[in-house]
Design a protein around this motif. Structure first.
Motif, PDB file in Angstrom:
ATOM      1  N   VAL A 113     -72.313 147.422 -11.092  1.00  0.00           N
ATOM      2  CA  VAL A 113     -71.225 148.088 -11.808  1.00  0.00           C
ATOM      3  C   VAL A 113     -69.889 147.782 -11.142  1.00  0.00           C
ATOM      4  O   VAL A 113     -68.897 147.470 -11.805  1.00  0.00           O
ATOM      5  N   ARG A 114     -69.856 147.838  -9.833  1.00  0.00           N
ATOM      6  CA  ARG A 114     -68.611 147.559  -9.091  1.00  0.00           C
ATOM      7  C   ARG A 114     -68.132 146.133  -9.356  1.00  0.00           C
ATOM      8  O   ARG A 114     -66.934 145.906  -9.590  1.00  0.00           O
ATOM      9  N   ALA A 115     -69.056 145.170  -9.359  1.00  0.00           N
ATOM     10  CA  ALA A 115     -68.692 143.770  -9.629  1.00  0.00           C
ATOM     11  C   ALA A 115     -68.164 143.605 -11.055  1.00  0.00           C
ATOM     12  O   ALA A 115     -67.203 142.857 -11.284  1.00  0.00           O
ATOM     13  N   ALA A 116     -68.772 144.300 -12.012  1.00  0.00           N
ATOM     14  CA  ALA A 116     -68.315 144.214 -13.405  1.00  0.00           C
ATOM     15  C   ALA A 116     -66.909 144.789 -13.548  1.00  0.00           C
ATOM     16  O   ALA A 116     -66.057 144.200 -14.231  1.00  0.00           O
ATOM     17  N   ILE A 117     -66.651 145.916 -12.907  1.00  0.00           N
ATOM     18  CA  ILE A 117     -65.315 146.524 -12.975  1.00  0.00           C
ATOM     19  C   ILE A 117     -64.285 145.598 -12.350  1.00  0.00           C
ATOM     20  O   ILE A 117     -63.200 145.379 -12.900  1.00  0.00           O
ATOM     21  N   GLN A 118     -64.618 145.012 -11.211  1.00  0.00           N
ATOM     22  CA  GLN A 118     -63.691 144.102 -10.548  1.00  0.00           C
ATOM     23  C   GLN A 118     -63.444 142.846 -11.377  1.00  0.00           C
ATOM     24  O   GLN A 118     -62.325 142.323 -11.401  1.00  0.00           O
ATOM     25  N   ALA A 119     -64.470 142.362 -12.090  1.00  0.00           N
ATOM     26  CA  ALA A 119     -64.305 141.175 -12.938  1.00  0.00           C
ATOM     27  C   ALA A 119     -63.325 141.449 -14.076  1.00  0.00           C
ATOM     28  O   ALA A 119     -62.556 140.572 -14.471  1.00  0.00           O
TER      29      ALA A 119
ATOM     30  N   VAL B 211     -74.130 155.199 -16.896  1.00  0.00           N
ATOM     31  CA  VAL B 211     -73.124 155.144 -15.836  1.00  0.00           C
ATOM     32  C   VAL B 211     -71.839 155.701 -16.425  1.00  0.00           C
ATOM     33  O   VAL B 211     -71.413 155.281 -17.501  1.00  0.00           O
ATOM     34  N   HIS B 212     -71.264 156.675 -15.740  1.00  0.00           N
ATOM     35  CA  HIS B 212     -70.000 157.260 -16.187  1.00  0.00           C
ATOM     36  C   HIS B 212     -68.901 156.740 -15.268  1.00  0.00           C
ATOM     37  O   HIS B 212     -68.951 156.960 -14.059  1.00  0.00           O
ATOM     38  N   LEU B 213     -67.952 156.046 -15.843  1.00  0.00           N
ATOM     39  CA  LEU B 213     -66.823 155.549 -15.072  1.00  0.00           C
ATOM     40  C   LEU B 213     -65.777 156.649 -15.014  1.00  0.00           C
ATOM     41  O   LEU B 213     -65.374 157.192 -16.046  1.00  0.00           O
ATOM     42  N   VAL B 214     -65.368 156.996 -13.805  1.00  0.00           N
ATOM     43  CA  VAL B 214     -64.395 158.061 -13.615  1.00  0.00           C
ATOM     44  C   VAL B 214     -63.302 157.601 -12.656  1.00  0.00           C
ATOM     45  O   VAL B 214     -63.539 156.777 -11.779  1.00  0.00           O
ATOM     46  N   ASP B 215     -62.139 158.135 -12.852  1.00  0.00           N
ATOM     47  CA  ASP B 215     -61.023 157.911 -11.948  1.00  0.00           C
ATOM     48  C   ASP B 215     -60.935 159.167 -11.085  1.00  0.00           C
ATOM     49  O   ASP B 215     -60.648 160.252 -11.593  1.00  0.00           O
ATOM     50  N   VAL B 216     -61.233 159.027  -9.795  1.00  0.00           N
ATOM     51  CA  VAL B 216     -61.305 160.173  -8.889  1.00  0.00           C
ATOM     52  C   VAL B 216     -60.032 160.246  -8.054  1.00  0.00           C
ATOM     53  O   VAL B 216     -59.593 159.242  -7.494  1.00  0.00           O
ATOM     54  N   SER B 217     -59.469 161.442  -7.978  1.00  0.00           N
ATOM     55  CA  SER B 217     -58.275 161.668  -7.155  1.00  0.00           C
ATOM     56  C   SER B 217     -58.530 162.849  -6.234  1.00  0.00           C
ATOM     57  O   SER B 217     -58.996 163.894  -6.681  1.00  0.00           O
ATOM     58  N   ALA B 218     -58.223 162.659  -4.957  1.00  0.00           N
ATOM     59  CA  ALA B 218     -58.336 163.746  -3.987  1.00  0.00           C
ATOM     60  C   ALA B 218     -56.946 164.091  -3.486  1.00  0.00           C
ATOM     61  O   ALA B 218     -56.186 163.209  -3.096  1.00  0.00           O
ATOM     62  N   ASP B 219     -56.637 165.367  -3.521  1.00  0.00           N
ATOM     63  CA  ASP B 219     -55.351 165.859  -3.025  1.00  0.00           C
ATOM     64  C   ASP B 219     -55.648 166.765  -1.834  1.00  0.00           C
ATOM     65  O   ASP B 219     -56.066 167.911  -1.997  1.00  0.00           O
ATOM     66  N   ALA B 220     -55.458 166.223  -0.626  1.00  0.00           N
ATOM     67  CA  ALA B 220     -55.787 166.969   0.593  1.00  0.00           C
ATOM     68  C   ALA B 220     -54.922 168.211   0.749  1.00  0.00           C
ATOM     69  O   ALA B 220     -55.400 169.241   1.223  1.00  0.00           O
TER      70      ALA B 220
ATOM     71  N   ILE C 247     -60.251 167.970  -5.812  1.00  0.00           N
ATOM     72  CA  ILE C 247     -60.764 166.667  -6.210  1.00  0.00           C
ATOM     73  C   ILE C 247     -60.901 166.717  -7.723  1.00  0.00           C
ATOM     74  O   ILE C 247     -61.501 167.651  -8.262  1.00  0.00           O
ATOM     75  N   THR C 248     -60.334 165.732  -8.408  1.00  0.00           N
ATOM     76  CA  THR C 248     -60.426 165.701  -9.863  1.00  0.00           C
ATOM     77  C   THR C 248     -61.064 164.399 -10.312  1.00  0.00           C
ATOM     78  O   THR C 248     -60.939 163.365  -9.658  1.00  0.00           O
ATOM     79  N   TRP C 249     -61.780 164.488 -11.424  1.00  0.00           N
ATOM     80  CA  TRP C 249     -62.429 163.335 -12.032  1.00  0.00           C
ATOM     81  C   TRP C 249     -61.929 163.219 -13.458  1.00  0.00           C
ATOM     82  O   TRP C 249     -62.108 164.150 -14.254  1.00  0.00           O
ATOM     83  N   ASP C 250     -61.316 162.082 -13.788  1.00  0.00           N
ATOM     84  CA  ASP C 250     -60.910 161.817 -15.164  1.00  0.00           C
ATOM     85  C   ASP C 250     -61.885 160.813 -15.751  1.00  0.00           C
ATOM     86  O   ASP C 250     -62.007 159.683 -15.255  1.00  0.00           O
ATOM     87  N   HIS C 251     -62.606 161.220 -16.802  1.00  0.00           N
ATOM     88  CA  HIS C 251     -63.613 160.373 -17.427  1.00  0.00           C
ATOM     89  C   HIS C 251     -62.942 159.206 -18.134  1.00  0.00           C
ATOM     90  O   HIS C 251     -62.018 159.392 -18.916  1.00  0.00           O
ATOM     91  N   VAL C 252     -63.415 157.979 -17.862  1.00  0.00           N
ATOM     92  CA  VAL C 252     -62.851 156.776 -18.463  1.00  0.00           C
ATOM     93  C   VAL C 252     -63.785 156.221 -19.534  1.00  0.00           C
ATOM     94  O   VAL C 252     -63.354 155.908 -20.635  1.00  0.00           O
ATOM     95  N   ALA C 253     -65.084 156.109 -19.213  1.00  0.00           N
ATOM     96  CA  ALA C 253     -66.042 155.527 -20.163  1.00  0.00           C
ATOM     97  C   ALA C 253     -67.464 155.871 -19.761  1.00  0.00           C
ATOM     98  O   ALA C 253     -67.727 156.220 -18.609  1.00  0.00           O
ATOM     99  N   THR C 254     -68.375 155.769 -20.722  1.00  0.00           N
ATOM    100  CA  THR C 254     -69.800 155.937 -20.477  1.00  0.00           C
ATOM    101  C   THR C 254     -70.511 154.651 -20.881  1.00  0.00           C
ATOM    102  O   THR C 254     -70.275 154.129 -21.976  1.00  0.00           O
ATOM    103  N   ILE C 255     -71.375 154.160 -20.005  1.00  0.00           N
ATOM    104  CA  ILE C 255     -72.157 152.961 -20.289  1.00  0.00           C
ATOM    105  C   ILE C 255     -73.628 153.361 -20.278  1.00  0.00           C
ATOM    106  O   ILE C 255     -74.188 153.660 -19.215  1.00  0.00           O
TER     107      ILE C 255
END
Length: 109
Positions: free
Chosen positions: A25-31, A81-90, A95-103
């Motif tokens: 999954v990581r390789a596909a996202i990077q591609a 696989v759920h692609l999420v954009d994760v943000s952490a604010d110390a 910690i928040t997860w914004d859903h991007v896509a489901t595969i």
């Protein structure tokens, strides 16, 4: 003791199938999005049960989890696989997860 954003986790065993899925999954996202699109560092596969936002002692929960549930012996099926954009604010201790896509995975998925 828990530090900011620490929590209770369960190990995944065997971890190779999950490692292979993560690598693929990581390789596909990077591609598609470029090598800098996956900034989160790769770590040992695990399931996070809960996070702590202040100092705490997770020993009692970890002990009950290991002795009562034995998560390393529970089967796990990954159907998507759920692609999420994760943000952490110390500072805000969030910690928040914004859903991007489901595969969906598997035949007929």
């Amino acid at each position: 003791m828990c530090r900011d954003f620490d929590g209770v986790i369960a190990d995944v065993h065997p971890d190779e199938p999950l490692n292979e899925l993560h690598t693929t999954v990581r390789a596909a996202i990077q591609a598609v999005r470029g090598t800098h699109s996956t900034g989160y560092p790769t770590k040992v596969p695990h399931l996070t049960i809960g996070y702590a936002s202040q100092e705490c002692d997770s020993d009692q929960v970890q002990r009950k989890l290991r002795n009562g549930v034995r998560p390393g012996h529970a089967p796990m099926l990954v159907a998507a696989v759920h692609l999420v954009d994760v943000s952490a604010d110390a500072q805000a201790k969030t910690i928040t997860w914004d859903h991007v896509a489901t595969i969906p995975l598997g035949a007929g998925g």
